[in-house]
Design a protein around this motif. Structure first.
Motif, mmCIF file in Angstrom:
data_model
loop_
_atom_site.group_PDB
_atom_site.id
_atom_site.type_symbol
_atom_site.label_atom_id
_atom_site.label_comp_id
_atom_site.label_asym_id
_atom_site.label_seq_id
_atom_site.Cartn_x
_atom_site.Cartn_y
_atom_site.Cartn_z
ATOM 1 N N GLU A 470 0.867 -1.177 0.000
ATOM 2 C CA GLU A 470 0.000 0.000 0.000
ATOM 3 C C GLU A 470 0.899 1.220 0.000
ATOM 4 O O GLU A 470 1.835 1.315 0.804
ATOM 5 C CB GLU A 470 -0.904 0.004 1.232
ATOM 6 N N PHE A 471 0.612 2.161 -0.898
ATOM 7 C CA PHE A 471 1.444 3.363 -1.007
ATOM 8 C C PHE A 471 0.542 4.589 -0.965
ATOM 9 O O PHE A 471 -0.482 4.649 -1.656
ATOM 10 C CB PHE A 471 2.246 3.354 -2.305
ATOM 11 N N SER A 472 0.940 5.576 -0.139
ATOM 12 C CA SER A 472 0.149 6.804 -0.037
ATOM 13 C C SER A 472 0.994 7.916 0.553
ATOM 14 O O SER A 472 1.630 7.737 1.594
ATOM 15 C CB SER A 472 -1.074 6.579 0.860
ATOM 16 N N ARG A 473 1.034 9.034 -0.123
ATOM 17 C CA ARG A 473 1.668 10.257 0.395
ATOM 18 C C ARG A 473 3.030 9.977 1.042
ATOM 19 O O ARG A 473 3.307 10.397 2.162
ATOM 20 C CB ARG A 473 0.741 10.939 1.408
ATOM 21 N N GLY A 474 3.855 9.246 0.355
ATOM 22 C CA GLY A 474 5.191 8.985 0.866
ATOM 23 C C GLY A 474 5.251 7.944 1.960
ATOM 24 O O GLY A 474 6.255 7.840 2.672
ATOM 25 N N ARG A 475 4.212 7.148 2.131
ATOM 26 C CA ARG A 475 4.200 6.075 3.124
ATOM 27 C C ARG A 475 4.057 4.737 2.414
ATOM 28 O O ARG A 475 3.195 4.565 1.557
ATOM 29 C CB ARG A 475 3.048 6.247 4.114
ATOM 30 N N CYS A 476 4.927 3.784 2.767
ATOM 31 C CA CYS A 476 4.939 2.478 2.112
ATOM 32 C C CYS A 476 4.668 1.380 3.127
ATOM 33 O O CYS A 476 5.387 1.253 4.120
ATOM 34 C CB CYS A 476 6.295 2.249 1.436
ATOM 35 N N LEU A 491 -10.083 5.144 -0.259
ATOM 36 C CA LEU A 491 -9.395 6.278 0.351
ATOM 37 C C LEU A 491 -8.652 7.030 -0.750
ATOM 38 O O LEU A 491 -7.876 6.432 -1.510
ATOM 39 C CB LEU A 491 -8.405 5.824 1.433
ATOM 40 N N SER A 492 -8.863 8.339 -0.829
ATOM 41 C CA SER A 492 -8.236 9.140 -1.879
ATOM 42 C C SER A 492 -6.722 9.103 -1.754
ATOM 43 O O SER A 492 -6.167 9.095 -0.634
ATOM 44 C CB SER A 492 -8.728 10.594 -1.802
ATOM 45 N N ASN A 493 -6.048 9.062 -2.905
ATOM 46 C CA ASN A 493 -4.584 9.114 -2.991
ATOM 47 C C ASN A 493 -3.895 7.886 -2.414
ATOM 48 O O ASN A 493 -2.701 7.930 -2.122
ATOM 49 C CB ASN A 493 -4.045 10.381 -2.300
ATOM 50 N N PHE A 494 -4.627 6.812 -2.246
ATOM 51 C CA PHE A 494 -4.036 5.546 -1.822
ATOM 52 C C PHE A 494 -3.977 4.604 -3.020
ATOM 53 O O PHE A 494 -4.812 4.664 -3.931
ATOM 54 C CB PHE A 494 -4.868 4.889 -0.711
ATOM 55 N N ARG A 495 -2.989 3.719 -3.003
ATOM 56 C CA ARG A 495 -2.913 2.670 -4.017
ATOM 57 C C ARG A 495 -2.598 1.346 -3.327
ATOM 58 O O ARG A 495 -1.732 1.287 -2.445
ATOM 59 C CB ARG A 495 -1.843 2.975 -5.065
ATOM 60 N N CYS A 496 -3.309 0.326 -3.724
ATOM 61 C CA CYS A 496 -3.099 -1.019 -3.164
ATOM 62 C C CYS A 496 -2.756 -1.951 -4.316
ATOM 63 O O CYS A 496 -3.530 -2.082 -5.272
ATOM 64 C CB CYS A 496 -4.360 -1.504 -2.445
ATOM 65 N N LEU A 497 -1.601 -2.599 -4.235
ATOM 66 C CA LEU A 497 -1.150 -3.513 -5.268
ATOM 67 C C LEU A 497 -0.895 -4.889 -4.670
ATOM 68 O O LEU A 497 -0.233 -5.011 -3.623
ATOM 69 C CB LEU A 497 0.142 -3.011 -5.935
ATOM 70 N N ARG A 498 -1.431 -5.886 -5.329
ATOM 71 C CA ARG A 498 -1.193 -7.267 -4.910
ATOM 72 C C ARG A 498 0.020 -7.819 -5.659
ATOM 73 O O ARG A 498 0.193 -7.574 -6.854
ATOM 74 C CB ARG A 498 -2.436 -8.108 -5.185
#
Length: 712
Positions: A470-476, A491-498
């Protein structure tokens, strides 16, 4: 008769020798825990009505078990409480010789009872006419909270495992440290349930005003008192279903923590609890509350779908669902409540007596079989649908994860050539089993990956057990949850990758996955013929891919410290605890028909008769699969965006039609699955509202363990 406790290893299902907890009845007190004060009754209805056949609670901090049960003292009724450390020593041979009716020590161990400020001669057995009881362990206070009543109002105490108790709860003891649960003119009539809430308690009692939710501080201050429902059902007595002569309330009020595991004691407006209650018309209702007793969901009438026992408390699973188990027949005539509902808490008429036949032929049993008796268990699971955010309360259907075979799979928005795939599109945060499952144990926050999505991917590739990010606003967040990422939250500006190979959703962690090595029939069954070994396997991704390339693969064992992968071609049925390893079983019962993004069809791509399938309102692919496996005529499923079709066309699924976001899976159970399904009788019922599952299991111990313990 003695009351005994038996510890069970839930991995191997091996049980230890039972050990006595409580008193052994005998006319004279010749040794500790003997005599008539505090005996467990078998047929004293009033004593049983106060606490059923007893409560048992474990304190992890003290490594101790505490039992509380309705008891008798001669012809008087009362209660008894006893606490034993789980590693308590056996009593001496000299003391054992003092027992008038010693139980063989090779069958039941007699251990030394623990002593402390909680123990006095009243609590180990007295005749106080106890009429209701409830208790719960508090992880922050490291103590047990209890509530009860006798002839007066309900009162609450703290047991005293971790002194000092304070305020109204001091000092601990049977006659001391009592907080009377009453506010103004409203008085608590019957103890029902209590749960940890911060450093205090959230309490559910039946009062003169109705079903009440209350907040109690650790000092015994009543901070909040709120009537949730004024109407209260009465307790039935006897097989006639009529109310008891004293018109006692029905003990049907329940509270359970929702959305987080039961070990949490957090409390406040962002926390969720599930409350259940019964009205005077015998209708049963569920509603979600926050930690301040405010209703945060619509009420759900579940009368036609489930029941719960008078004395059994509800449990919260590790993934935040609420579950309970009981048994019933549908009340076709409405003897105990609404017609065609699972009514009644006194399910059977008396056994018929064959007195004349028995006298004529002693081989003939004196009593015949109980009419309409059943030993099938009914397990009810409630999944959270509404969880608070910092600004508002979101009310959405949660992902259901209840399959015994594999975890649910969310649809993918895109797949890159590097093995990463977007889960449910952009603007999604990763979650575990459902959208509110965001335990910190599922992932690691990696500073080196915070600069960009590509750096976060690199951090994932450096972690052998990574199955997504999960990556968001400089948080991994590098996700390593054994069951993988099976849900997301908007959630806005979040990305979830499997990060899993195609088909990896067919892997199910065994006994939690991490810290386990795979085994065959039992923990000692590890024949080299069961698997092939692959060295220098740098990631779980690669190990799963090796399995998926092998049509015979039944599971994998991955040594992430050794970088070693075992591809198992024998069914994985057991595990052994070994650090540095992880074990997954592979489900091969459901296979895609014609690849991804396909809808099921009959003889050809336009053959889609509604007679071929039953539409089941399920909110996850897992629950859809479970709906299929519960039927002996299921040929497969079609699943899309919370809609589930269970296909029963006799000729099966022979074609598909391309549709984005649809999954068509053919069901071809293995021999072991088919045998299990033939034994199990599963009934599914649904109501509008949260994801809700209800399953019936036949009486085999193995089946009950697989169906209830492993799945939940």
């Amino acid at each position: 008769m003695v009351l005994a406790v038996c510890e069970l290893n839930t991995t191997s299902m091996e049980k230890k020798k039972p050990w006595q907890i409580g008193k052994q009845y005998q006319a004279e007190e010749t040794a500790p825990n003997t005599g008539i004060w505090g005996s467990l009754p078998l047929s004293a209805w009033f004593a049983q009505r106060s606490a059923g056949y007893g409560y048992l609670v474990y304190s992890p901090f003290h490594r101790s078990w505490t039992a509380w049960y309705g008891a008798s003292v001669g012809s008087h009724t009362g209660f008894a409480m006893h606490t034993y450390h789980r590693d308590a020593p056996m009593i001496s041979a000299e003391e054992y010789e003092k027992y008038s009716y010693p139980v063989p020590r090779d069958q039941v161990e007699l251990r030394e009872e623990a002593s402390g400020p909680w123990r006095d001669h009243h609590r180990t057995g007295t005749g106080d006419h106890q009429a209701s009881a409830a208790l719960s362990y508090h992880p922050k206070l490291q103590d047990i909270g209890l509530q009860k009543h006798t002839h007066g109002p309900v009162y609450m105490q703290q047991y005293g495992l971790s002194p000092p108790t304070e305020g109204a709860f001091a000092p601990p003891g049977h006659k001391t440290g009592r907080l009377e649960l009453s506010v103004g003119n409203d008085t608590g009539l019957q103890a029902n349930t209590l749960k940890p809430c911060g450093e205090g308690w959230l309490v559910g009692i039946i009062a003169e005003s109705g079903n009440v939710c209350a907040k109690i501080s650790r000092l015994g201050e009543i901070l909040l008192w709120k009537v949730i429902e004024a109407s209260v059902g009465k307790m039935p007595c006897g097989s006639s279903g009529k109310n008891c002569g004293d018109q006692a309330p029905g003990r049907m009020l329940r509270l359970a923590r929702l959305g987080v595991d039961s070990e949490s004691s957090d409390c406040g407006p962002e926390q969720r609890f599930l409350m259940g209650f019964e009205k005077s018309d015998k209708s049963r209702w569920l509603v979600e509350l926050d930690g301040d007793c405010k209703e945060v969901s619509e009420r759900s009438d579940v009368t036609l779908h489930t029941h719960w026992p008078l004395y059994q408390d509800w449990t919260t699973t590790a993934e935040g669902a609420v579950a309970w188990v009981t048994s019933w027949h549908l009340d076709r005539e409405g003897r105990w409540g609404p017609v065609n509902s699972p009514n009644g808490v006194w399910p059977y008429d008396p056994k018929p007596m064959n007195e004349d036949a028995h006298e004529a032929s002693p081989e003939t049993p004196l009593f015949g079989p109980t009419p309409d008796a059943t030993n099938a268990a009914k397990i009810t699971v409630y999944y959270p649908r509404s969880m608070a955010t910092k600004s508002s309360t979101a009310s959405t259907a949660a992902t259901t994860t209840v399959s015994a075979t594999q975890a649910s799979t969310s649809s993918s928005a895109g797949t890159g050539g590097d093995g990463f795939e977007e889960v449910d599109g952009l603007g999604r945060a990763c979650r575990g089993a459902h959208e509110n499952d965001n335990s910190g144990s599922h992932y690691q926050v990696v500073a080196s990956g915070s600069g960009s999505l590509e750096l976060c991917k690199e951090a994932c590739l450096l972690e052998p057990l990574c199955n997504g990010l999960e990556f968001s606003r400089g948080r991994c967040e590098v996700w390593t949850r054994p069951g993988g990422i099976r849900a997301t939250k908007a959630l806005s500006n979040f990305r979830c990758l499997r990060y899993e190979p195609p088909g990896a959703s067919s892997f199910q962690p065994m006994d939690g996955g991490l810290g386990r090595t795979c085994r065959g029939a039992n923990a000692n069954d590890n024949s080299p013929s069961y698997y092939s070994t692959h060295e220098n396997v740098d990631s779980l991704f690669e190990c799963k891919a090796l399995c998926l390339k092998n049509a015979e693969c039944k599971g994998i064992e991955y040594g992430f410290l050794l970088r070693r992968c075992e591809v198992w071609t024998r069914a994985v049925q057991a595990t052994e605890s070994v650090e540095g390893f992880a074990c997954w079983a592979r489900d091969t019962d459901f296979q895609p028909v014609s690849g991804t993004d396909q809808a099921c069809r009959g003889a050809h791509s336009k053959d889609n008769s509604a007679n071929y399938y039953t539409v089941v309102r399920e909110q996850s692919l897992d629950a859809c699969k479970l709906a299929c496996t519960g039927r002996t005529d299921c040929k497969g499923i079609e699943y899309s965006a919370g809609r589930c079709e269970v296909w029963t066309r006799p000729e099966g699924i022979q074609a598909t039609f391309p549709l984005k976001g649809f999954s068509c899976l053919r069901y071809q159970p293995s021999a072991s699955t088919a045998a299990l399904v033939q034994k199990k009788s599963r009934s599914r019922r649904h109501f509008l509202g949260p994801a809700f599952l209800q399953t019936g299991y036949q009486p085999s111990v193995t089946e009950f363990t697989e169906g209830a313990v492993t799945e939940l």
